[in-house]
Design a protein around this motif. Structure first.
Motif, short mmCIF file in Angstrom:
data_model
loop_
_atom_site.label_atom_id
_atom_site.label_comp_id
_atom_site.label_asym_id
_atom_site.label_seq_id
_atom_site.Cartn_x
_atom_site.Cartn_y
_atom_site.Cartn_z
N THR A 255 3.79 0.83 9.91
CA THR A 255 2.64 1.58 10.43
C THR A 255 3.03 3.02 10.74
N THR A 256 4.18 3.19 11.37
CA THR A 256 4.67 4.54 11.67
C THR A 256 4.98 5.29 10.39
N LEU A 257 5.60 4.61 9.45
CA LEU A 257 5.95 5.23 8.17
C LEU A 257 4.71 5.70 7.43
N ASP A 258 3.67 4.91 7.47
CA ASP A 258 2.44 5.23 6.75
C ASP A 258 1.72 6.43 7.37
N THR B 92 3.12 8.83 9.90
CA THR B 92 3.80 9.99 10.48
C THR B 92 4.97 10.53 9.68
N THR B 93 5.36 9.89 8.57
CA THR B 93 6.50 10.41 7.82
C THR B 93 6.17 11.79 7.26
N PRO B 94 6.93 12.82 7.60
CA PRO B 94 6.60 14.18 7.14
C PRO B 94 6.90 14.39 5.66
N ASP B 95 6.12 15.25 5.05
CA ASP B 95 6.38 15.65 3.67
C ASP B 95 7.24 16.91 3.67
N PHE B 96 7.75 17.25 2.49
CA PHE B 96 8.45 18.51 2.36
C PHE B 96 7.47 19.67 2.57
N LYS B 97 7.94 20.74 3.16
CA LYS B 97 7.08 21.90 3.36
C LYS B 97 6.70 22.51 2.02
N LYS C 36 0.83 -1.21 0.00
CA LYS C 36 0.00 0.00 0.00
C LYS C 36 0.86 1.26 0.00
N ILE C 37 1.86 1.28 0.86
CA ILE C 37 2.74 2.46 0.93
C ILE C 37 3.47 2.67 -0.39
N MET C 38 3.95 1.59 -0.98
CA MET C 38 4.73 1.72 -2.22
C MET C 38 3.86 2.18 -3.39
N ARG D 68 12.42 3.61 1.94
CA ARG D 68 12.36 3.12 3.33
C ARG D 68 11.70 1.75 3.42
N VAL D 69 10.65 1.54 2.64
CA VAL D 69 10.01 0.22 2.61
C VAL D 69 10.97 -0.82 2.08
N ASN D 70 11.69 -0.48 1.02
CA ASN D 70 12.68 -1.40 0.45
C ASN D 70 13.77 -1.72 1.46
#
Length: 246
Positions: A102-105, A107-112, A16-18, A79-81
């Motif tokens: 789960t954390t990656l999906d 809480t990973t921040p995007d670029f501003k 899903k993340i990928m 990161r998933v890889n």
């Protein structure tokens, strides 16, 4: 073998993340099978499309996960890889992989936004020069490209209407380019438009579509090609409307 339900949940979450972040199906298939096989599943049954993933294991209920959004974020894919290879190397347990994903999906921040807008301006302005544009058009292209991407982001975030954001942004870019030439701020509105729309062009989806087709993922390849084509049509319609009525 690890807990079968946990294997399926972890594998589907990784997929899903990928998919949501723009990975091609060959890479996704390789990563998901790596997780499943290193969990003790010798022949995992996994079916991936751009809108959902299904997986089943003998002795466990099949599960399906829907893909509701898509964008380009290569950091999350990497990161998933990385975590799948750490699991293969036995430095991470399946529970740790699931917790990490789960954390990656979530809480990973995007670029501003300001950095994205700045990058769009730089891309548009430098490409304008590469397309044999004049230095007089460099600054107008930078500003128009940045404003166009900002408008695209605002419309896409607030209204979530697919392809409308590209159309509105292209419409604004075309209008600003024509006005900049009219008032003597730029020299060639065609080159300004070409440079300014480049940050909106679906280059990665189109590349992934070709890669998927060559890898035998016909369904996802056609779906991605259609999405890229519709995006290009939306951009073209926005520019055409400006050139027709200005």
């Amino acid at each position: 073998m690890e807990d079968k339900d946990l294997i399926i949940e972890t594998t589907l979450l990784a997929g899903k993340i990928m998919i949501e972040n723009g990975a091609d199906m060959a890479r996704i298939d390789d990563t998901l099978k790596r997780i499943a096989k290193n969990s003790g599943v010798t022949e995992p049954d996994i079916f991936e499309t751009t809108t959902g993933i299904m997986m089943s294991i003998k002795g466990a209920n099949a599960q399906v996960i829907a893909i509701e959004k898509r964008r380009i974020d290569l950091e999350r894919i990497a990161r998933v890889n990385d975590i799948s290879r750490a699991y293969q190397a036995k430095t991470k347990t399946l529970k740790e992989v699931y917790a990490y994903l789960t954390t990656l999906d979530q809480t990973t921040p995007d670029f501003k936004l300001q950095w994205l807008v700045l990058a769009a301006g730089v891309v548009g302005a430098t490409l304008e020069i590469m397309y044999n544009g004049s230095w007089q058009d460099f600054l107008p292209t930078f500003v128009i490209s940045a404003l166009g991407y900002y408008l695209f982001h605002v419309v896409n975030t607030r209204f979530k209407v697919k392809f409308a954001s590209e159309f509105v942004a292209a419409l604004a870019i075309g209008a600003l380019a024509v006005l900049s030439v009219k008032y003597g701020l730029a020299k060639n509105y065609s080159i300004v438009i070409i440079g300014s729309v480049m940050p909106l062009v679906p280059g990665v989806p189109l590349t992934n579509a070709v890669r998927d087709l060559l890898a035998g993922h016909i369904l996802s390849g056609i779906a991605r090609a259609a999405e890229a084509l519709l995006t290009a049509v939306a951009i073209g319609m926005g520019i055409a409307c400006v050139l027709r009525f200005f």
